[in-house]
Design an enzyme around this catalytic site. Structure first.
Site, mmCIF file in Angstrom:
data_model
loop_
_atom_site.group_PDB
_atom_site.id
_atom_site.type_symbol
_atom_site.label_atom_id
_atom_site.label_comp_id
_atom_site.label_asym_id
_atom_site.label_seq_id
_atom_site.Cartn_x
_atom_site.Cartn_y
_atom_site.Cartn_z
ATOM 1 N N SER A 156 0.804 -1.198 -0.158
ATOM 2 C CA SER A 156 0.151 -0.063 -0.018
ATOM 3 C C SER A 156 1.029 1.339 -0.135
ATOM 4 C CB SER A 156 -1.105 -0.092 1.245
ATOM 5 O OG SER A 156 -0.193 0.321 2.444
ATOM 6 N N LEU B 117 2.743 -1.099 5.083
ATOM 7 C CA LEU B 117 2.039 0.118 5.480
ATOM 8 C C LEU B 117 3.242 1.276 5.602
ATOM 9 C CD1 LEU B 117 -0.437 1.654 6.566
ATOM 10 C CD2 LEU B 117 0.184 0.918 8.620
ATOM 11 N N ILE C 156 6.789 -2.220 7.452
ATOM 12 C CA ILE C 156 6.713 -0.817 7.616
ATOM 13 C C ILE C 156 7.568 -0.215 6.513
ATOM 14 C CG2 ILE C 156 6.991 1.142 9.032
ATOM 15 C CD1 ILE C 156 4.905 -0.796 9.974
ATOM 16 N N LYS C 157 6.872 0.620 5.571
ATOM 17 C CA LYS C 157 7.568 1.128 4.346
ATOM 18 C C LYS C 157 8.335 2.403 4.797
ATOM 19 C CE LYS C 157 5.704 0.654 0.097
ATOM 20 N NZ LYS C 157 4.447 0.859 -0.936
ATOM 21 N N ILE C 158 9.572 2.296 4.445
ATOM 22 C CA ILE C 158 10.201 3.467 4.846
ATOM 23 C C ILE C 158 11.033 3.982 3.473
ATOM 24 C CG2 ILE C 158 12.439 4.619 6.144
ATOM 25 C CD1 ILE C 158 11.888 2.580 8.298
#
Length: 374
Positions: free
Chosen positions: A43, A109, A140-142
């Site tokens: 996402s 996310l 977790i997207k960074i």
């Protein structure tokens, strides 16, 4: 068996670049898992803006949240909706995660695009989102910006799975691969396990050709003396760039540094091909899947691209083919002054700005939905 199913046998995972409440509730994700071998979901703010910012699919959930939290800020209201979808997707993918012993079955996310250049804020938000979702099969997207690299290392050190996004250049990819290894090494030094930590490096492709091709087309229109050489590399730079990134990945996996981590159970940080929808209608609609198939990789596809590959894609081991040709294409791009480095740098900035704009629109649409009254 469709071409999508055949990718698993070639070592490539299929992820969906899409999430939507109605799609999840209708069993759409479950169907893709069961029929196409789908093993992940991504996402981003643009996807959530399309899902939440239009229609009424989220209104009931938002009203329930507002009744319980009448003073909540717009960002909190958004997060409540996003986390519900991510949890639902994670539940659907949980059997995949268990079957593959944590090697896949992830949903991603993203941290706020507003903090792409703030290391400390990215670390804090990654930890917050991880706690809110509370599922082991979440990443977790960074963003893989200069500020993002130390945030990635710290987040991995904390035992949180990371999807590194917005990678366009080999140098940026090397930097985040180093950050992933560094985070794992720090855990090893502290006597903490590393065998259930996962990461992917999302390497974007089609946007590169979009930029480079625009430059080539202008030069061709202007009657450039290098017309033949320009035509020869048109539509080939992005795939060449990706193939050399994978060649570097293979070398890194064979290095003493990585082998020491692998001996402790470390999982490779798989390259994930992102931005795989073809932007130029003159190119085959499965171009960025057909040419980038190889072991320990992920291809994240929007629904239309997935449908196209299922229907007429070609499943064959292509990623390690033509590497010398890929080097030649990039050498020619440099000789011709196409400035791949400048293009990839600009694309990172544009990507962050685009996600921030989508986030602005998303928060604006949520703010416009007034809290329900008793």
């Amino acid at each position: 068996m469709s071409a999508l199913n055949e990718l698993e046998g070639l070592g490539q995972a299929v992820w969906l670049d899409f999430v939507d409440r109605k799609f999840l509730e209708a069993g759409g994700l479950k169907k893709l898992v069961e029929e196409d071998g789908l093993t992940g979901v991504t996402s981003n703010p643009s996807i959530f803006e399309k899902a939440m910012g239009h229609g009424d699919a989220y209104d009931a959930s938002l009203a329930d949240y507002d009744k319980a939290h009448p003073e909540a800020a717009t960002l909190d209201r958004y997060e409540s909706l996003a986390v519900q979808d991510i949890k639902a997707a994670a539940e659907t993918l949980a059997p995949v995660y268990e079957k593959l012993d944590g090697k896949d079955g992830y949903v991603s996310l993203e941290v706020s695009p507003y903090i792409a250049d703030d290391t400390d804020a990215a670390i804090a938000e990654a930890a917050k989102l991880w706690k809110m979702v509370d599922r082991t099969n979440v990443m977790i997207k960074i963003p893989g910006t200069l500020a993002g690299a130390p945030a990635i290392a710290a987040t991995i050190r904390a035992g949180i799975n990371v999807n590194v996004t917005l990678l366009f250049s080999l140098d940026a990819y090397k930097r985040v691969a180093d950050a992933y290894a560094m985070g794992l090494e720090e855990r090893v030094k502290a006597g903490e396990p590393i065998d259930r930590i996962a990461s992917v490096a999302s390497f974007f492709v089609s946007r590169i050709d979009g930029k480079i091709d625009d430059v080539i087309d202008k030069r061709l229109k202007d009657g450039d003396a290098e017309a033949d050489a320009l035509r020869a590399v048109r539509g080939k730079v992005a795939i060449a760039n990706a193939k050399l990134a994978y060649a570097w990945y293979q070398d890194f996996m064979a290095s003493d540094r990585w082998q020491a981590l692998a001996a402790k159970g470390a999982q490779p940080q798989r390259l994930l091909w992102a931005s795989t929808a073809v932007k130029n209608p003159d190119y085959p609609d499965t171009l960025y899947i057909d040419q980038l198939i190889g072991p320990d990789t992920v291809n994240t596809m929007p629904p239309k691209t997935m449908d196209a590959f299922r229907d007429h894609g070609t499943a064959a081991s292509t990623l390690t083919q033509g590497v010398d040709d890929a080097r030649h294409v990039l050498a020619e791009a440099e000789r011709l002054g196409l400035d791949l480095g400048g293009v990839t740098g600009a694309l990172v900035e544009e990507g962050v700005a685009s996600f921030a704009k989508a986030f602005d629109d998303l928060l604006g649409s949520i703010a416009a939905k007034q809290p329900a009254t008793a």
